[in-house]
Design an enzyme around this catalytic site. Structure first.
Site, short mmCIF file in Angstrom:
data_model
loop_
_atom_site.label_atom_id
_atom_site.label_comp_id
_atom_site.label_asym_id
_atom_site.label_seq_id
_atom_site.Cartn_x
_atom_site.Cartn_y
_atom_site.Cartn_z
N TYR A 140 -2.83 -0.91 10.36
CA TYR A 140 -2.72 -0.59 8.54
C TYR A 140 -1.92 -0.75 8.42
O TYR A 140 -0.75 -1.17 7.28
CB TYR A 140 -4.33 -0.16 7.76
CG TYR A 140 -4.22 -1.24 6.37
CD1 TYR A 140 -4.76 -1.67 6.34
CD2 TYR A 140 -3.04 0.05 5.43
CE1 TYR A 140 -4.93 -2.64 4.96
CE2 TYR A 140 -3.33 0.01 4.28
CZ TYR A 140 -4.05 -1.44 4.08
OH TYR A 140 -4.12 -1.48 2.32
N SER A 156 1.06 -1.01 -0.53
CA SER A 156 -0.48 -0.11 0.16
C SER A 156 0.44 1.08 0.24
O SER A 156 2.31 1.04 0.81
CB SER A 156 -1.35 -0.16 1.62
OG SER A 156 -1.48 1.27 1.63
#
Length: 254
Positions: A158, A145
Site C-alpha cells: 500500500y 496517504s
C-alpha cells in the site's frame, strides 16, 4: 458560494465516491456547486450516495465502472464528455488496503493493491488529460496517504503504491502545467473510515495513534472536504505538484 471556491457548473468525477473519503469529498464539491459523478462498482451504494447529495441540495449521479479493466475508464470518460461536454475535475480516490507480513504477501495481492491504488489513477488521468489539454484547463486530484512518505509494517505494498502515486502526481503536474492543468494530492492521516475499522477497534493501536497525533484524535472523513474544494477550485490555480497533508499534525511531530 461566490468567489474563488465557487464550483458552480463544474463537472467533477470522483472515483470511490460511494462511501468513505470519496463521498465526503464529493459532498464538499457538490456543496460548492459542482455536479459530481460518483464512480464505483456497487450500484446500490452509489445510488444511496448520490441520493444523500441530492437530498442536501447538491447535484450528483452514479456511474458503475470497473477501474481495473483496461478499457473501461476510457470508455466511461468518453461517455461522460459526450453527455456533459467536459470533465473539469478528476478526483482519483478509489483505493484498497491489504494487511499482511511482507514475507507472506502473495503476488496476487501485491498486484491487486498496486493496480487499484496506482495503475487505475494513471489510467483515469490518461483518459481525462487530452480534453483538458485541448481546453486549456483542468484539475486532477489524487488521494495519497501519509504512507506515501512514511513506512509501516504490514502495509508495504500500500505504501509503495501511494508513494508511486505521489511521484505520478508530481510528474503529471510538470507535464501538464503548460496546458493550465493543475495536478495535486491530498495525503490523509488516519481517518475513521471503513478501511480503518479494525485499527480503530484495537485499543493498543488507538492509544498509540492518539498519543502520536498532536490533535490527539482520529480524523473524520468530512475534514478532507475543504482540501478537495481548494484543490478543485480557482483558489489553487497556481498550485500544482503539491501534496496537501491532512493528518492532525502526525507527520509534523517526532
Amino acid at each position: 458560494m461566490v468567489g474563488m471556491f465557487d464550483l458552480t457548473g463544474k463537472i467533477a468525477l470522483v472515483t470511490g465516491g460511494g462511501s468513505g473519503l470519496g463521498l465526503a469529498m464529493a459532498k464538499g464539491l457538490a456543496a460548492h456547486g459542482a455536479h459530481v459523478v460518483l464512480v464505483g462498482r456497487n450500484l446500490p451504494r452509489l445510488d444511496a450516495a448520490a441520493t444523500s447529495i441530492k437530498d442536501a441540495g447538491g447535484s450528483a449521479e452514479p456511474v458503475v465502472c470497473d477501474l481495473l479493466d483496461v478499457d473501461s475508464p476510457t470508455a466511461m470518460v468518453r461517455d461522460l464528455e459526450e453527455r456533459h461536454g467536459r470533465i473539469d475535475i478528476l478526483l482519483n480516490n478509489a483505493g484498497i488496503q491489504h494487511r499482511a507480513p511482507f514475507v507472506a504477501f502473495e503476488d496476487a495481492d501485491w498486484y491487486r493493491v498496486l493496480d487499484t491504488n496506482l495503475t487505475a489513477p494513471f489510467r483515469m488521468a490518461r483518459a481525462v488529460a487530452p480534453a483538458m489539454i485541448a481546453r486549456g484547463s483542468g484539475k486532477i486530484i489524487n488521494t495519497l496517504s501519509v504512507l506515501s512518505s512514511l513506512g509501516r509494517a504490514s502495509v508495504i505494498p500500500y505504501g509503495a503504491a501511494k508513494g508511486g502515486l505521489k511521484t505520478l502526481t508530481r510528474g503529471l503536474a510538470v507535464e501538464l502545467g503548460a496546458a493550465n492543468v493543475q495536478v495535486n494530492g491530498i495525503a490523509p492521516g488516519y481517518i475513521l473510515t471503513e478501511m480503518n475499522t479494525a485499527l480503530a477497534a484495537n485499543p493498543e493501536f488507538d492509544g498509540w495513534l492518539r498519543a502520536r497525533t498532536p490533535a490527539g484524535r482520529w480524523g473524520r472523513p468530512e475534514e478532507l472536504a475543504g482540501a478537495a474544494v481548494f484543490l478543485a477550485s480557482a483558489g489553487s490555480d497556481f498550485v500544482t505538484g503539491h501534496v496537501l497533508t491532512v493528518d492532525g499534525g502526525l507527520t509534523a511531530s517526532v
